[in-house]
Scaffold this motif. Structure first.
Motif, PDB file in Angstrom:
ATOM      1  N   MET A   1       0.839  -1.202   0.000  1.00 23.51           N
ATOM      2  CA  MET A   1       0.000   0.000   0.000  1.00 23.51           C
ATOM      3  C   MET A   1       0.874   1.252   0.000  1.00 23.51           C
ATOM      4  O   MET A   1       1.828   1.360   0.744  1.00 23.51           O
ATOM      5  N   SER A   2       0.565   2.194  -0.876  1.00 24.89           N
ATOM      6  CA  SER A   2       1.284   3.472  -0.860  1.00 24.89           C
ATOM      7  C   SER A   2       0.314   4.576  -0.461  1.00 24.89           C
ATOM      8  O   SER A   2      -0.882   4.499  -0.738  1.00 24.89           O
ATOM      9  N   ILE A   3       0.822   5.572   0.183  1.00 27.90           N
ATOM     10  CA  ILE A   3      -0.010   6.663   0.691  1.00 27.90           C
ATOM     11  C   ILE A   3       0.003   7.799  -0.321  1.00 27.90           C
ATOM     12  O   ILE A   3       1.032   8.454  -0.528  1.00 27.90           O
ATOM     13  N   GLN A   4      -1.139   8.010  -0.950  1.00 22.02           N
ATOM     14  CA  GLN A   4      -1.263   9.012  -2.007  1.00 22.02           C
ATOM     15  C   GLN A   4      -1.958  10.290  -1.527  1.00 22.02           C
ATOM     16  O   GLN A   4      -1.804  11.346  -2.135  1.00 22.02           O
ATOM     17  N   LYS A   5      -2.743  10.166  -0.466  1.00 24.67           N
ATOM     18  CA  LYS A   5      -3.435  11.328   0.083  1.00 24.67           C
ATOM     19  C   LYS A   5      -3.553  11.144   1.585  1.00 24.67           C
ATOM     20  O   LYS A   5      -3.769  10.033   2.067  1.00 24.67           O
ATOM     21  N   ALA A   6      -3.416  12.228   2.331  1.00 18.30           N
ATOM     22  CA  ALA A   6      -3.436  12.147   3.796  1.00 18.30           C
ATOM     23  C   ALA A   6      -4.367  13.197   4.374  1.00 18.30           C
ATOM     24  O   ALA A   6      -4.833  14.106   3.670  1.00 18.30           O
ATOM     25  N   ALA A   7      -4.638  13.068   5.652  1.00 17.69           N
ATOM     26  CA  ALA A   7      -5.416  14.065   6.383  1.00 17.69           C
ATOM     27  C   ALA A   7      -4.801  14.245   7.758  1.00 17.69           C
ATOM     28  O   ALA A   7      -4.225  13.306   8.321  1.00 17.69           O
ATOM     29  N   VAL A   8      -4.917  15.454   8.281  1.00 21.32           N
ATOM     30  CA  VAL A   8      -4.485  15.746   9.651  1.00 21.32           C
ATOM     31  C   VAL A   8      -5.666  16.387  10.367  1.00 21.32           C
ATOM     32  O   VAL A   8      -6.249  17.368   9.879  1.00 21.32           O
ATOM     33  N   LEU A   9      -6.034  15.825  11.503  1.00 16.84           N
ATOM     34  CA  LEU A   9      -7.149  16.329  12.287  1.00 16.84           C
ATOM     35  C   LEU A   9      -6.597  17.072  13.488  1.00 16.84           C
ATOM     36  O   LEU A   9      -5.984  16.487  14.376  1.00 16.84           O
ATOM     37  N   GLY A  10      -6.778  18.377  13.494  1.00 15.04           N
ATOM     38  CA  GLY A  10      -6.186  19.234  14.514  1.00 15.04           C
ATOM     39  C   GLY A  10      -5.188  20.163  13.867  1.00 15.04           C
ATOM     40  O   GLY A  10      -4.162  19.715  13.357  1.00 15.04           O
ATOM     41  N   ALA A  11      -5.485  21.465  13.849  1.00 16.41           N
ATOM     42  CA  ALA A  11      -4.638  22.430  13.137  1.00 16.41           C
ATOM     43  C   ALA A  11      -3.839  23.306  14.090  1.00 16.41           C
ATOM     44  O   ALA A  11      -3.553  24.461  13.795  1.00 16.41           O
ATOM     45  N   GLY A  12      -3.476  22.735  15.237  1.00 14.00           N
ATOM     46  CA  GLY A  12      -2.587  23.446  16.142  1.00 14.00           C
ATOM     47  C   GLY A  12      -1.175  23.485  15.579  1.00 14.00           C
ATOM     48  O   GLY A  12      -0.939  23.141  14.418  1.00 14.00           O
ATOM     49  N   VAL A  13      -0.224  23.871  16.415  1.00 15.79           N
ATOM     50  CA  VAL A  13       1.160  24.004  15.956  1.00 15.79           C
ATOM     51  C   VAL A  13       1.672  22.698  15.368  1.00 15.79           C
ATOM     52  O   VAL A  13       2.250  22.660  14.273  1.00 15.79           O
ATOM     53  N   MET A  14       1.448  21.593  16.077  1.00 14.64           N
ATOM     54  CA  MET A  14       1.948  20.305  15.587  1.00 14.64           C
ATOM     55  C   MET A  14       1.156  19.819  14.387  1.00 14.64           C
ATOM     56  O   MET A  14       1.725  19.420  13.362  1.00 14.64           O
ATOM     57  N   GLY A  15      -0.173  19.821  14.487  1.00  8.01           N
ATOM     58  CA  GLY A  15      -0.991  19.298  13.403  1.00  8.01           C
ATOM     59  C   GLY A  15      -0.774  20.041  12.099  1.00  8.01           C
ATOM     60  O   GLY A  15      -0.590  19.434  11.044  1.00  8.01           O
ATOM     61  N   SER A  16      -0.775  21.364  12.164  1.00  4.81           N
ATOM     62  CA  SER A  16      -0.571  22.145  10.937  1.00  4.81           C
ATOM     63  C   SER A  16       0.833  21.949  10.389  1.00  4.81           C
ATOM     64  O   SER A  16       1.040  21.901   9.166  1.00  4.81           O
ATOM     65  N   GLY A  17       1.824  21.818  11.289  1.00  4.73           N
ATOM     66  CA  GLY A  17       3.199  21.572  10.844  1.00  4.73           C
ATOM     67  C   GLY A  17       3.337  20.237  10.146  1.00  4.73           C
ATOM     68  O   GLY A  17       4.053  20.108   9.145  1.00  4.73           O
ATOM     69  N   ILE A  18       2.647  19.211  10.653  1.00  9.63           N
ATOM     70  CA  ILE A  18       2.666  17.897  10.009  1.00  9.63           C
ATOM     71  C   ILE A  18       2.029  17.990   8.629  1.00  9.63           C
ATOM     72  O   ILE A  18       2.548  17.453   7.637  1.00  9.63           O
ATOM     73  N   ALA A  19       0.901  18.688   8.539  1.00  7.48           N
ATOM     74  CA  ALA A  19       0.221  18.859   7.250  1.00  7.48           C
ATOM     75  C   ALA A  19       1.129  19.566   6.246  1.00  7.48           C
ATOM     76  O   ALA A  19       1.206  19.176   5.073  1.00  7.48           O
ATOM     77  N   ALA A  20       1.814  20.610   6.699  1.00  6.56           N
ATOM     78  CA  ALA A  20       2.718  21.345   5.809  1.00  6.56           C
ATOM     79  C   ALA A  20       3.822  20.438   5.284  1.00  6.56           C
ATOM     80  O   ALA A  20       4.175  20.486   4.102  1.00  6.56           O
ATOM     81  N   HIS A  21       4.354  19.582   6.155  1.00 12.92           N
ATOM     82  CA  HIS A  21       5.459  18.737   5.709  1.00 12.92           C
ATOM     83  C   HIS A  21       4.976  17.626   4.779  1.00 12.92           C
ATOM     84  O   HIS A  21       5.712  17.214   3.878  1.00 12.92           O
ATOM     85  N   ILE A  22       3.763  17.145   4.973  1.00 13.69           N
ATOM     86  CA  ILE A  22       3.202  16.185   4.023  1.00 13.69           C
ATOM     87  C   ILE A  22       3.065  16.854   2.653  1.00 13.69           C
ATOM     88  O   ILE A  22       3.374  16.257   1.610  1.00 13.69           O
ATOM     89  N   ALA A  23       2.637  18.121   2.654  1.00 15.15           N
ATOM     90  CA  ALA A  23       2.560  18.872   1.402  1.00 15.15           C
ATOM     91  C   ALA A  23       3.954  19.066   0.798  1.00 15.15           C
ATOM     92  O   ALA A  23       4.115  19.036  -0.431  1.00 15.15           O
ATOM     93  N   ASN A  24       4.969  19.248   1.646  1.00 14.88           N
ATOM     94  CA  ASN A  24       6.346  19.360   1.144  1.00 14.88           C
ATOM     95  C   ASN A  24       6.760  18.123   0.364  1.00 14.88           C
ATOM     96  O   ASN A  24       7.599  18.190  -0.539  1.00 14.88           O
ATOM     97  N   ALA A  25       6.186  16.988   0.732  1.00 16.21           N
ATOM     98  CA  ALA A  25       6.492  15.735   0.044  1.00 16.21           C
ATOM     99  C   ALA A  25       5.703  15.587  -1.254  1.00 16.21           C
ATOM    100  O   ALA A  25       5.822  14.562  -1.945  1.00 16.21           O
ATOM    101  N   GLY A  26       4.899  16.593  -1.591  1.00  8.86           N
ATOM    102  CA  GLY A  26       4.114  16.544  -2.812  1.00  8.86           C
ATOM    103  C   GLY A  26       2.837  15.742  -2.688  1.00  8.86           C
ATOM    104  O   GLY A  26       2.229  15.365  -3.692  1.00  8.86           O
ATOM    105  N   VAL A  27       2.394  15.485  -1.458  1.00  8.86           N
ATOM    106  CA  VAL A  27       1.209  14.669  -1.204  1.00  8.86           C
ATOM    107  C   VAL A  27       0.053  15.569  -0.779  1.00  8.86           C
ATOM    108  O   VAL A  27       0.200  16.346   0.174  1.00  8.86           O
ATOM    109  N   PRO A  28      -1.102  15.490  -1.439  1.00 12.14           N
ATOM    110  CA  PRO A  28      -2.264  16.285  -1.015  1.00 12.14           C
ATOM    111  C   PRO A  28      -2.678  15.922   0.403  1.00 12.14           C
ATOM    112  O   PRO A  28      -2.655  14.749   0.785  1.00 12.14           O
ATOM    113  N   VAL A  29      -3.075  16.930   1.177  1.00 11.09           N
ATOM    114  CA  VAL A  29      -3.415  16.680   2.574  1.00 11.09           C
ATOM    115  C   VAL A  29      -4.612  17.537   2.976  1.00 11.09           C
ATOM    116  O   VAL A  29      -4.717  18.705   2.602  1.00 11.09           O
ATOM    117  N   VAL A  30      -5.529  16.920   3.724  1.00 13.55           N
ATOM    118  CA  VAL A  30      -6.691  17.609   4.269  1.00 13.55           C
ATOM    119  C   VAL A  30      -6.362  18.031   5.706  1.00 13.55           C
ATOM    120  O   VAL A  30      -5.846  17.232   6.481  1.00 13.55           O
TER     121      VAL A  30
END
Length: 770
Positions: A1-30
């Motif tokens: 299984m490969s991860i093509q799209k992700a989601a992060v629930l919680g947009a605090g400092v950590m959650g938003s930072g994780i989402a940003a880094h997933i986007a850095n990898a070129g992966v769409p993220v909710v």
């Protein structure tokens, strides 16, 4: 299984930072968060988080356009966005019931086989899955990122007894290859690995400093370099992460650890710390912390007095132990610093040894956790080896402390050894096992254990990394470019040219290269050795030219800083395979000169050959002039592409451990039908462009945006990039541009303004604005 799209629930400092880094990898993220009471915009929290990320410093996004990969929403209206997500990461409040309630809602909408994880740093997995269906438990694990997610490499994975093995593998591969993380598998215990050890270390260090009457400067100086701990030490680290975070982590460990755990015995919160938090002195994000910059007193650096709680001017640590270089020397020293180290580090090493195999299976995993999560140069067991296992045992016995069973198992031995060129670690049963690297990871440190260099001098070495590929390694202080590195480049060209397939330029230092050795330049300039300096510039140009036109492919593999001459190495290579965290640029104007080893020429060629550039050659030259004259440094490898340093075919590797393997693969791909590049002819505008550049700089000077010497340096650069006394109807060759570089460099190095800049940089590490 490969991860093509992700989601992060919680947009605090950590959650938003994780989402940003997933986007850095070129992966769409909710990115979803709660709906605030009375809010007109129900998704304002997630949307606001992305806007904060775009303004963050250090930057959360490797390029601002990555923000377009983040889809924002809220947890009431947009849970249906999770339906096509392969990985859903929860990063909400550290409350088990809040998390479980959210999981129940996620379970109702997620697709079969999707993976759900928690970014909890304190709550055991078995508590999080209580009362949830087996389908959820099979797809659930803990993914504990460290803050900030883009820059901190550790990703702790915790699987439950029911977690699918293929789900763990999918997240491990995603974290490693896409996000660039160092993966460490932990057991389901409080604090996992890094925070369990790190929190004990911080608490023990605070206690020892206050009990022994050390200043914060003394404590941080003793704790730093000898033990391979970042120069922040302990109090500087607390300022960095936030003093207000400490009580939360400590409370969680107090609640979840058994009463018999050694942490329970040392935990305390000084009244001073409570008062600092209450008054907003929580560290860098607050009004200051243990250190602060007093702007009312002319930006005076101050530190807090641990006895009085009052700020005073920062002072240098005068303890003799603070100047020692080896951990064993510090630990055995008779002054207060030695006593501090014994209490803080000695207790931490014993604690770490007592926790294997409770929190992880091997000493190698525990060491990796502390190196990746707290930026320690050595893990606890590597540090014990540096001190000596028997010495540590003896020190614990003298202090009346219990010696952990694992330390007794290692008595008379070491936790790591090299056997037949392979690194091995000691297991809990006293046997040794090899340290196994993940597939696709090639480390120069492993090659160096198992072989001898093809060539070596005081500043560089050449290694055979297999399959006919050689690796040129810089080893000088901060990997600064000096005559010995130049000599090794020439030697490498000769060796590789006799039947090898190609060359990678790479090293595993903190930075690829900080540029030329300024100390040599200022020494020669101070005694007016102008012919020697010019010969050095010419030799560097000839060496880099030989690298560019070598009869085999050369791939530069830079990471972190690649400045000045280090950048020029990359510019003269056939290709660049860059680590994602690349801070590269031609910064010579900061010391009053221009790039003199072909950097002006190569960046100009890149700009002129860029088919996507707007306008004609003048537009391209203007971009190069701005980049060099303002000493622009990329904030990532993607940003380096924007600056024209990386070309479209150049590659970017997210995980630093995979950089050498990727660069080697690029060499082998290029070697199949390799032909050395042909020298290029250029048509440049000449005096017209030079005058235009000078007018622009003069305007900046009138506005106060450029200093008097900036005008001088920019004028010399303008002549080089314009091509000297030429015209668009004339052709000049590459050698003419390097000749102009050399003339400009020599004219500048003789000016008082440039000499002042070089001396100031050597003394302070900062540019002089003269």
């Amino acid at each position: 299984m490969s991860i093509q799209k992700a989601a992060v629930l919680g947009a605090g400092v950590m959650g938003s930072g994780i989402a940003a880094h997933i986007a850095n990898a070129g992966v769409p993220v909710v990115l979803l968060d709660i709906v605030p009471k009375g809010a007109e915009n129900r998704s304002v929290i997630a949307e606001g988080a992305v806007q904060k990320l775009l303004k963050a410093d250090p930057a959360a996004f490797m390029h601002p356009r990555n923000a377009k990969l983040v889809t924002t929403g809220n947890l009431e209206d947009h849970l249906d966005l999770l339906k096509d997500c392969d990985l859903i990461i929860e990063a909400v409040l550290e409350d088990p019931q809040v998390k479980r309630d959210l999981y129940a809602r996620v379970e109702a909408v997620r697709k079969d086989g999707s993976i759900v994880s928690s970014n909890t740093s304190t709550i055991p997995l078995k508590i999080l899955t209580q009362g949830l269906p087996q389908r959820f438990a099979r797809d659930f694990l803990v993914t504990h990122f460290f803050n900030p997610p883009r820059y901190m490499r550790l990703l702790e994975l915790v699987a439950g007894p029911e977690t699918r093995a293929d789900a763990v593998k999918a997240v491990e591969a995603f974290g490693d290859e896409k996000l660039g993380k160092g993966i460490v598998h932990c057991k389901d215990t409080p604090g996992f690995i890094a925070n369990r050890i790190g929190t004990y270390w911080i608490q023990a260090s605070i206690n020892a400093a206050m009990d022994l009457g050390l200043t914060v400067e003394e404590a941080d100086a003793v704790m730093g370099k000898p033990f391979g701990i970042p120069k922040t030490g302990v109090f500087g680290l607390i300022d960095l992460v936030g003093l207000d975070l400490m009580p939360h982590v400590s409370k969680s460990l107090q609640t979840t650890l058994p009463a018999s755990d050694p942490y329970q015995a040392i935990y305390r919160t000084p009244e001073l710390f409570k008062r600092m938090i209450a008054d907003g002195y929580t560290g860098r994000k607050g009004k200051g912390g243990f250190y602060r910059l007093n702007r009312e007193a002319g930006k005076r650096k101050e530190a807090i007095d641990l006895k009085t709680g009052e700020y005073r001017p920062q002072q240098k640590a005068e303890l003799e132990s603070a100047s020692l270089k080896h951990p064993a020397e510090v630990l055995s020293h008779h002054d207060r610093g030695g006593a501090y180290a014994r209490a803080a580090i000695g207790g931490t090493l014993a604690y770490a040894a007592s926790l294997v195999p409770e929190i992880c299976d091997t000493v190698a995993e525990l060491d990796a956790g502390m190196k990746l999560g707290y930026n320690w140069k050595y893990g606890p067991f590597e540090l014990i080896d540096r001190i000596g296992v028997d010495r540590v045992i003896e020190a614990l016995e003298v202090a009346g402390q219990k010696v952990p069973a694992l330390l007794l198992t290692a008595k008379g031995k070491s936790f790591y050894r090299v056997e037949n060129g392979k690194l091995e670690y000691l297991t809990v049963d006293g046997a040794y096992k090899p340290v196994v690297r993940p597939d696709g990871v090639l480390l120069l440190e492993d090659i160096k254990r198992a072989s001898k260099p093809l060539a070596k001098n005081g500043s560089a070495a050449l290694w055979d990394i297999g399959d006919g590929v050689a690796c040129l390694e810089f080893t000088s202080k901060m990997n600064s470019i000096d005559p010995e590195i130049m000599a090794m480049i020439q030697k490498a060209i000769g060796i590789v040219g006799k039947g090898m397939k190609g060359l990678v330029v790479y090293n595993e230092g903190s930075n690829f290269s900080v540029g030329a050795n300024l100390g040599l330049a200022i020494f020669a300039a101070n005694i007016a050795m102008w012919p020697t300096i010019e010969e050095s510039v010419a030799a560097g140009q000839a060496t880099y030219k030989a690298l560019k036109f070598a009869p085999f492919p050369v791939v530069a593999a830079p990471k972190n800083m690649a400045l000045g001459g280090g950048c020029e190495v990359c510019l003269h290579s056939d290709a660049i395979q860059a680590h994602a965290e690349l801070y590269i640029g031609l910064v010579e104007v900061g010391v009053g000169v221009i790039p003199g080893w072909g950097g002006c020429k190569e960046l100009t060629l890149r700009a002129l050959n860029n088919k996507k550039r707007p306008g004609g050659p003048m537009s391209a030259l203007a971009q190069v002039f701005e980049t060099i004259s303002t000493a622009k440094v990329s904030r990532s490898a993607e940003d380096a592409r924007e600056l024209g340093i990386l070309r479209p075919a150049d590659g970017i590797t997210m995980n630093a451990d995979r950089l050498l393997a990727d660069a080697k693969a690029k060499v082998l791909a290029l070697a199949k039908d390799y032909k050395a590049p042909e020298p290029q002819k250029l048509r440049l505008p000449g005096p017209t462009a030079e005058a235009g550049f000078n007018l622009a700089v003069a305007d900046f000077h009138r506005q106060g945006k450029a200093t008097k010497h900036d005008v001088v340096v920019a004028g010399a650069l303008a002549r080089v990039l314009a091509g000297g006394d030429t015209d668009m109807v004339d052709e000049i060759d590459e050698d003419r541009l390097t000749e102009l570089e050399r003339e400009a460099f020599m004219s500048l190095i003789k000016t008082p303004g440039t000499l002042a800049r070089i001396e100031h940089m050597l003394e302070t590490g900062k540019p002089l604005r003269n």
